[in-house]
Design a protein around this motif. Structure first.
Motif, PDB file in Angstrom:
ATOM      1  N   PHE A  80      14.742  16.019 -61.517  1.00 42.25           N
ATOM      2  CA  PHE A  80      15.235  16.995 -60.547  1.00 42.25           C
ATOM      3  C   PHE A  80      14.178  18.072 -60.249  1.00 42.25           C
ATOM      4  O   PHE A  80      13.893  18.396 -59.094  1.00 42.25           O
ATOM      5  CB  PHE A  80      16.491  17.613 -61.157  1.00 42.25           C
ATOM      6  N   MET A  81      13.559  18.571 -61.313  1.00 39.50           N
ATOM      7  CA  MET A  81      12.521  19.583 -61.112  1.00 39.50           C
ATOM      8  C   MET A  81      11.305  18.972 -60.419  1.00 39.50           C
ATOM      9  O   MET A  81      10.589  19.643 -59.679  1.00 39.50           O
ATOM     10  CB  MET A  81      12.118  20.192 -62.451  1.00 39.50           C
ATOM     11  N   ARG A 266      13.146  22.058 -45.012  1.00 38.04           N
ATOM     12  CA  ARG A 266      13.594  22.980 -46.059  1.00 38.04           C
ATOM     13  C   ARG A 266      15.075  22.766 -46.371  1.00 38.04           C
ATOM     14  O   ARG A 266      15.489  22.724 -47.520  1.00 38.04           O
ATOM     15  CB  ARG A 266      13.373  24.414 -45.580  1.00 38.04           C
ATOM     16  N   LEU A 269      15.452  19.735 -48.472  1.00 33.53           N
ATOM     17  CA  LEU A 269      15.085  19.959 -49.869  1.00 33.53           C
ATOM     18  C   LEU A 269      16.156  20.759 -50.608  1.00 33.53           C
ATOM     19  O   LEU A 269      16.646  20.341 -51.659  1.00 33.53           O
ATOM     20  CB  LEU A 269      13.725  20.681 -49.934  1.00 33.53           C
ATOM     21  N   LEU A 270      16.555  21.894 -50.030  1.00 32.45           N
ATOM     22  CA  LEU A 270      17.512  22.755 -50.734  1.00 32.45           C
ATOM     23  C   LEU A 270      18.892  22.089 -50.804  1.00 32.45           C
ATOM     24  O   LEU A 270      19.582  22.186 -51.819  1.00 32.45           O
ATOM     25  CB  LEU A 270      17.600  24.134 -50.067  1.00 32.45           C
ATOM     26  N   LEU A 273      18.791  19.611 -53.525  1.00 28.35           N
ATOM     27  CA  LEU A 273      18.787  20.232 -54.857  1.00 28.35           C
ATOM     28  C   LEU A 273      20.194  20.684 -55.250  1.00 28.35           C
ATOM     29  O   LEU A 273      20.611  20.504 -56.399  1.00 28.35           O
ATOM     30  CB  LEU A 273      17.805  21.411 -54.904  1.00 28.35           C
ATOM     31  N   ALA A 274      20.926  21.243 -54.289  1.00 25.69           N
ATOM     32  CA  ALA A 274      22.288  21.666 -54.597  1.00 25.69           C
ATOM     33  C   ALA A 274      23.140  20.453 -54.957  1.00 25.69           C
ATOM     34  O   ALA A 274      23.860  20.439 -55.966  1.00 25.69           O
ATOM     35  CB  ALA A 274      22.889  22.403 -53.399  1.00 25.69           C
ATOM     36  N   PHE A 277      22.042  18.851 -58.357  1.00 28.66           N
ATOM     37  CA  PHE A 277      22.405  19.633 -59.535  1.00 28.66           C
ATOM     38  C   PHE A 277      23.848  19.338 -59.950  1.00 28.66           C
ATOM     39  O   PHE A 277      24.135  19.026 -61.104  1.00 28.66           O
ATOM     40  CB  PHE A 277      22.224  21.131 -59.241  1.00 28.66           C
ATOM     41  N   ILE A 281      25.166  17.075 -63.367  1.00 30.93           N
ATOM     42  CA  ILE A 281      26.084  17.596 -64.381  1.00 30.93           C
ATOM     43  C   ILE A 281      27.335  16.729 -64.443  1.00 30.93           C
ATOM     44  O   ILE A 281      27.819  16.376 -65.527  1.00 30.93           O
ATOM     45  CB  ILE A 281      26.433  19.063 -64.061  1.00 30.93           C
TER      46      ILE A 281
END
Lengths: 484, 62
Positions: A80-81, A266, A269-270, A273-274, A277, A281
């Motif tokens: 993820f990172m 952008r 990407l964001l 990531l949301a 994440f 989990i």
């Protein structure tokens, strides 16, 4: 039967969405394979997520958590990172893609290093690993459907449904229909799987009860190396190839050419990531729950199927998630099929045969899609040892192109001979190591892949002549545009 | 790379290295929710925030 009902609802909805996505005529390579470089941030983000997260997440990652505990979370978080690489490489891919009209990452490498064989070799190396990877996804669906429906949907039927759907989604409008059906799939999946996890965690006594239970029944699951499954070198070997996934795997790096602006890039990407994440989990909590509820499974990969079929989940929800997992595999396969066929027509066919028009390349690309589908289908059926090896080797095998990609943007001295040598030799090395399950000095093939390809790329480049003019022009354009 | 990329890139690199090192050293005996589980989740969130700032000025020029 309920399963068939939900599959039919999914197929009809997805096909309608695929048709709605059709806009204009997809008559050029850039429109068919890149959506005319005009995808919005929202669709790009969901589609990027769907393509990245295959059936592996809710089956494989949950299984990995079941066997090895929290190390599975660490593994996925390192990946993820690693997607942060998009923040550095994304705008660069995007800028040069627009300027020079690149359709595939291999085409970019070929032009930047001024040698068509660079494009041919990197494209073939990607295809060698990606087609077996798709086949493994297909067999995954086959087994899952067979298992959960108690053989009501036999293996072959499951594999066939998935192959046909992947084919249909890529054919209707190229990347546009793939991106839109991907978005549908990822939205349904994130919602349904989150509901499942909330239900289960509630039954296990809420979040505090959930952790108390792990702490008392299997405390080692909350630390690494824990029960020893994730010893440090295993962890490193698993994570290194995945850390570079966003630039090494062409089905995702090709996505960097598609957003309509840097702002959309952008958002992609964001948004990813949301999504990633939450999904990470959810998958890990899912695996932990299975290990508490069903501690004695013979095979960790059954964790998800067992959980979905259990009394803890309402059966409709279980089946929706089930079909969602099938859709997740399809959304990965159809993107790979499109990417592989664009690699074949743009980088292999165009370079081997002279003077081909864009139209001709598109035709060849389209003809190649069903060939890949049939190949993947047959590989999934035959379950050949070599195919299994290539599929396992895929994440490590694709890493060999990483030094060449970094060099494209950051090293003027990189040469075509350097790329060709490092990619071809290291691909063979990785396949060899995987085929003989050999880990020299206890290090996994992915670590050897990145180390050896880097040494070869730098060493051979220093001994050969770099394409100075192109490198200067290419890099100064990026530098100019990336000033702020 | 411009300065902003260097700054945030270095920051992310440190986070990634810590994500390898800390769980296998300081936290290898902490078998509680606030051990590696919590750390990796926090690092994931930090990565999102870093990407948010790193990409803040990307414009909508097509």
């Amino acid at each position: 039967m309920l399963v068939w009902g939900i599959i039919i609802v999914y197929v009809i909805t997805a096909v309608i969405i695929a048709f709605l996505s059709k806009q204009g005529n997809q008559k050029t390579m850039a429109s068919y394979f890149l959506g005319d470089r005009k995808l919005s941030g929202f669709v790009s983000a969901l589609s990027y997520s769907a393509t990245t997260y295959s059936a592996f997440m809710l089956v494989g990652l949950a299984g990995l958590t079941y066997s090895g505990g929290v190390g599975a979370l660490g593994f996925e978080m390192i990946y993820f990172m690693g997607v942060s690489l998009v923040a550095i490489f994304g705008p660069r891919f995007w800028l040069v893609g627009k300027k020079y009209g690149y359709v595939t990452p291999s085409e970019m490498l070929g032009d930047r290093y001024q040698n068509k064989w660079v494009a041919v070799v990197t494209a073939i190396s990607s295809c060698i690993f990606l087609i077996p990877y798709s086949a493994a996804q297909l067999s995954g669906i086959g087994y899952l459907l067979q298992g959960v429906t108690n053989e009501a949907i036999p293996f072959t039927t499951g594999v066939m449904i998935a192959t046909i759907l992947a084919l249909v989604f890529s054919y209707i409008a190229g990347i546009r229909s793939v991106a839109w059906t991907d978005s549908l799939q990822s939205l349904i999946m994130i919602i349904a799987s989150t509901i499942v996890v909330v239900l289960i965690v509630n039954q296990l006594g809420g979040i505090s009860g959930f952790f108390k239970q792990i702490e008392s029944t299997d405390p080692q699951a909350l630390a690494v190396p824990g029960n020893g499954y994730f010893d440090f070198w295993t962890f490193l070997g698993l994570t290194i190839p995945w850390f570079f996934f966003s630039i090494s795997n062409p089905q995702v790096s090709q996505r960097l050419y598609m957003p309509k602006s840097m702002k959309s890039l952008r958002q992609m990407l964001l948004g990813f990531l949301a999504f990633g994440f939450v999904y990470t989990i959810v998958s890990v909590v899912w695996g932990f729950s299975a290990s508490m509820l069903f501690p004695d499974l013979e095979n960790a990969d059954l964790a998800t199927a067992t959980l979905l079929a259990s009394e803890y989940i309402p059966s409709v929800l279980g089946i929706v998630v089930m079909v969602g997992i099938m859709a997740a595999a399809i959304s990965t396969i159809d993107s790979i099929m499109l990417t592989v066929s664009s690699l074949f027509s743009r980088d292999v066919y165009k370079n081997v045969k002279k003077d081909t028009s864009d139209r001709k390349q598109l035709l060849i690309g389209k003809l190649f899609i069903p060939i890949i589908a049939v190949a993947a289908f047959l590989f999934a059926q035959l379950e050949l040892d070599l195919i299994a090896v290539l599929s396992v080797a895929s994440s490590a095998g694709l890493i060999v192109v990483v030094p060449a990609i970094i060099g494209t943007f950051f090293w003027k001295r990189g040469t075509a001979t350097g790329v060709i040598t490092s990619v071809s030799m290291t691909s063979l090395l990785v396949i060899g190591l995987e085929a003989f399950s050999y880990q020299p000095f206890g290090l996994a093939s992915g670590i050897w892949g990145i180390v050896v390809s880097t040494i070869l790329f730098i060493g051979v480049s220093l001994l050969t002549k770099a394409p100075e003019k192109k490198a200067d022009e290419f890099l100064s354009y990026i530098q100019e545009r990336m000033k702020s | 790379m411009n300065n902003k990329e260097k700054k945030w890139g270095l920051f992310l690199l440190i986070i990634v290295l810590s994500a390898y090192i800390i769980p296998y050293t300081l936290l290898s005996d902490v078998t509680k929710w606030y051990g590696s589980y919590f750390l990796w989740c926090v690092f994931g969130l930090i990565a999102i925030i870093a990407n948010f700032f790193l990409t803040k000025d990307w414009g909508d020029e097509e």
